[in-house]
Write a protein that holds these residues in place. Sequence first.
Motif, mmCIF file in Angstrom:
data_model
loop_
_atom_site.group_PDB
_atom_site.id
_atom_site.type_symbol
_atom_site.label_atom_id
_atom_site.label_comp_id
_atom_site.label_asym_id
_atom_site.label_seq_id
_atom_site.Cartn_x
_atom_site.Cartn_y
_atom_site.Cartn_z
ATOM 1 N N GLU A 334 0.825 -1.205 0.000
ATOM 2 C CA GLU A 334 0.000 0.000 0.000
ATOM 3 C C GLU A 334 0.862 1.259 0.000
ATOM 4 N N GLU A 335 1.868 1.290 0.891
ATOM 5 C CA GLU A 335 2.749 2.448 0.971
ATOM 6 C C GLU A 335 3.547 2.633 -0.319
ATOM 7 N N LEU A 336 4.069 1.539 -0.853
ATOM 8 C CA LEU A 336 4.898 1.617 -2.055
ATOM 9 C C LEU A 336 4.087 2.066 -3.257
ATOM 10 N N ASN A 337 2.891 1.503 -3.424
ATOM 11 C CA ASN A 337 2.059 1.858 -4.566
ATOM 12 C C ASN A 337 1.594 3.308 -4.487
ATOM 13 N N GLN A 338 1.246 3.767 -3.278
ATOM 14 C CA GLN A 338 0.822 5.159 -3.136
ATOM 15 C C GLN A 338 1.965 6.118 -3.432
ATOM 16 N N PHE A 339 3.152 5.793 -2.926
ATOM 17 C CA PHE A 339 4.304 6.650 -3.188
ATOM 18 C C PHE A 339 4.599 6.687 -4.687
ATOM 19 N N ALA A 340 4.499 5.524 -5.350
ATOM 20 C CA ALA A 340 4.759 5.472 -6.791
ATOM 21 C C ALA A 340 3.736 6.302 -7.564
ATOM 22 N N LYS A 341 2.462 6.225 -7.175
ATOM 23 C CA LYS A 341 1.436 7.039 -7.829
ATOM 24 C C LYS A 341 1.720 8.524 -7.619
ATOM 25 N N ASP A 342 2.154 8.878 -6.413
ATOM 26 C CA ASP A 342 2.513 10.276 -6.141
ATOM 27 C C ASP A 342 3.673 10.718 -7.031
ATOM 28 N N VAL A 343 4.655 9.824 -7.211
ATOM 29 C CA VAL A 343 5.812 10.148 -8.044
ATOM 30 C C VAL A 343 5.381 10.429 -9.476
ATOM 31 N N ILE A 344 4.515 9.593 -10.021
ATOM 32 C CA ILE A 344 4.041 9.804 -11.390
ATOM 33 C C ILE A 344 3.339 11.159 -11.515
ATOM 34 N N GLU A 345 2.499 11.485 -10.530
ATOM 35 C CA GLU A 345 1.822 12.789 -10.557
ATOM 36 C C GLU A 345 2.826 13.926 -10.470
ATOM 37 N N ARG A 346 3.853 13.748 -9.682
ATOM 38 C CA ARG A 346 4.871 14.789 -9.544
ATOM 39 C C ARG A 346 5.620 14.982 -10.862
ATOM 40 N N PHE A 347 5.891 13.875 -11.552
ATOM 41 C CA PHE A 347 6.544 13.963 -12.861
ATOM 42 C C PHE A 347 5.661 14.698 -13.868
ATOM 43 N N GLN A 348 4.338 14.618 -13.690
ATOM 44 C CA GLN A 348 3.398 15.235 -14.634
ATOM 45 C C GLN A 348 3.066 16.682 -14.285
ATOM 46 N N ASN A 349 3.709 17.232 -13.285
ATOM 47 C CA ASN A 349 3.414 18.598 -12.836
ATOM 48 C C ASN A 349 3.591 19.593 -13.985
ATOM 49 N N PRO A 350 2.502 20.220 -14.434
ATOM 50 C CA PRO A 350 2.604 21.141 -15.577
ATOM 51 C C PRO A 350 3.278 22.462 -15.229
ATOM 52 N N PHE A 351 3.499 22.707 -13.943
ATOM 53 C CA PHE A 351 4.076 23.981 -13.508
ATOM 54 C C PHE A 351 5.596 23.907 -13.315
ATOM 55 N N ILE A 352 6.162 22.710 -13.493
ATOM 56 C CA ILE A 352 7.610 22.543 -13.339
ATOM 57 C C ILE A 352 8.181 22.037 -14.665
ATOM 58 N N HIS A 353 9.092 22.803 -15.225
ATOM 59 C CA HIS A 353 9.729 22.455 -16.498
ATOM 60 C C HIS A 353 11.057 21.767 -16.176
ATOM 61 N N HIS A 354 11.033 20.434 -16.152
ATOM 62 C CA HIS A 354 12.204 19.670 -15.720
ATOM 63 C C HIS A 354 12.875 19.037 -16.935
ATOM 64 N N GLU A 355 13.991 19.594 -17.355
ATOM 65 C CA GLU A 355 14.702 19.110 -18.537
ATOM 66 C C GLU A 355 15.381 17.772 -18.254
ATOM 67 N N LEU A 356 15.267 16.837 -19.206
ATOM 68 C CA LEU A 356 15.949 15.546 -19.068
ATOM 69 C C LEU A 356 17.458 15.745 -18.959
ATOM 70 N N LEU A 357 17.991 16.684 -19.735
ATOM 71 C CA LEU A 357 19.441 16.889 -19.704
ATOM 72 C C LEU A 357 19.930 17.351 -18.340
ATOM 73 N N SER A 358 19.090 18.094 -17.600
ATOM 74 C CA SER A 358 19.512 18.532 -16.272
ATOM 75 C C SER A 358 19.625 17.350 -15.310
ATOM 76 N N ILE A 359 18.821 16.303 -15.541
ATOM 77 C CA ILE A 359 18.883 15.105 -14.704
ATOM 78 C C ILE A 359 20.037 14.201 -15.133
ATOM 79 N N SER A 360 20.496 14.374 -16.390
ATOM 80 C CA SER A 360 21.483 13.452 -16.952
ATOM 81 C C SER A 360 22.892 13.660 -16.410
ATOM 82 N N LEU A 361 23.111 14.703 -15.632
ATOM 83 C CA LEU A 361 24.427 14.952 -15.046
ATOM 84 C C LEU A 361 24.920 13.714 -14.299
ATOM 85 N N ASN A 362 26.111 13.250 -14.637
ATOM 86 C CA ASN A 362 26.744 12.101 -13.963
ATOM 87 C C ASN A 362 25.822 10.877 -13.923
ATOM 88 N N SER A 363 25.238 10.558 -15.077
ATOM 89 C CA SER A 363 24.253 9.482 -15.128
ATOM 90 C C SER A 363 24.816 8.115 -14.781
#
Length: 474
Positions: A334-363
């Motif tokens: 229950e805890e894991l699935n809820q956290f994962a659903k929250d993560v997906i929603e956070r990734f879909q946040n239309p108010f945050i422009h999160h570039e893939l390249l900014s995450i790619s640092l030291n991949s």
Amino acid sequence: MQPLNRNTAQISQSRPTKVIQFGEGNFLRGFVDWMIDLLNEKTDFNGNVEIIQPLDKGIYQLLNQQDGLYHVVLEGIQEGQTVQEKRLITCVNNSHSPYADYEQYLQLGENPDLEFVISNTTEAGIAFDPADASFETTPNSFPGKLTALLYRRFTHFNGAQDKALTIIPCELIDKNGENLRTTVLQFAEHWNLTADFTNWIQNDTIFCNTLVDRIVPGFPKDTIKEIQQELGFEDTLVVKAEPFHLWVIEAPESVAKALPTEQAGLQVKFVDDLTPYRTRKVRILNGAHTALVPVAYLQGLRTVRESVDDETAGTFIKEAIFEEIIPTLDLSAEELNQFAKDVIERFQNPFIHHELLSISLNSVSKYKVRVLPSVLEYHKRKGQLPQRLLRSLAALILFYKGEYNGEQIPLNDTPEVLDFFKAAWQKGSAKETVQAVLSNQDFWGTDLTQVEGLQALVTKELEAFQSQEQLKTA
């Protein structure tokens, strides 16, 4: 438009200072102070914050110009609904710089109402600096300043046990509370402070290990004029944050009673061991970011949101999380699935422009810490290999070629890593490149070619990516 202060905002309530906070930056103001403000509104906490600027330069004077007031703007997706909320934070009393008035700073330790010290001074902030030779002048390091404050409090109250404080650091390092206590004790020894003080720190002062989780983009410079117009105040310290928040604190029951966060409906967990929660965050949130980047980027996507919303990339990362990462973790489903659903929603946040390249640092190093443990644990538990997480590894190898579909990829890693991949891609075949990468123990801490079937699967996935590239460029 009116300037923001307690007169123009008609804020007159007075509360005792219960918290000293080291750090005036966006994260603490959009996370901890936001929570304390809600505690004041919804519980009998009734406590304010004095903010300490830990560095010589900062914004403590700007905070004081606004009488400690500022707004937190929450924007994001929560339970499928768009959230846009603005809250005036009123719990900050004053801000101080130890560099401007060291004695005034030390006198904060004499406050009988004081209960907590909270900090966020970056990952490098909790470190011993032998150059801080004395507590009689302003120490440069955060632990040095904290030790001086605690020593003033100890001497002022004659070592009273009930005047010992609870220290809750938010720096993003493992065992942050334990590390901070160790560093304070180093300063006590360095400054030849009394054995009674050392005992007071070891036996009466509570140092909590913590885990914090909230994206706080900070000052919304692109939309600040519109926000100020809506607020009706010229607030120059607006903090933008996502709605999601999680604070996990290793602490005795007494701390949970003193901070009644559950009554305020806050996502704060007081636990005996936060390790499972740290692992959950690293594997699901950070691991999903790292696994997504090369797969989505090679597909032509450029931001987290468009990647998760894309049918192919979105399905890939959701299946990776729910089918390959979650089965490797030990918290309740229950805890894991809820956290994962929250993560997906956070990734879909239309108010945050999160570039893939900014995450790619030291991949490469990120994959080792965030994704590889899920790969190996999945193999251990299931006797099979997680195909999607290894597809991500294949995509990562191709990403580090630095060119795809005739376009250059702006790689951001150490020269040693980039030079290795340049040489690896000069091998004669995908199979040889994969073997060179997987056998590099400096990257992975182990020889991944020794994991049965792993090299063959990564090679197959890499060749599939190359076939797609050839089709696109044909």
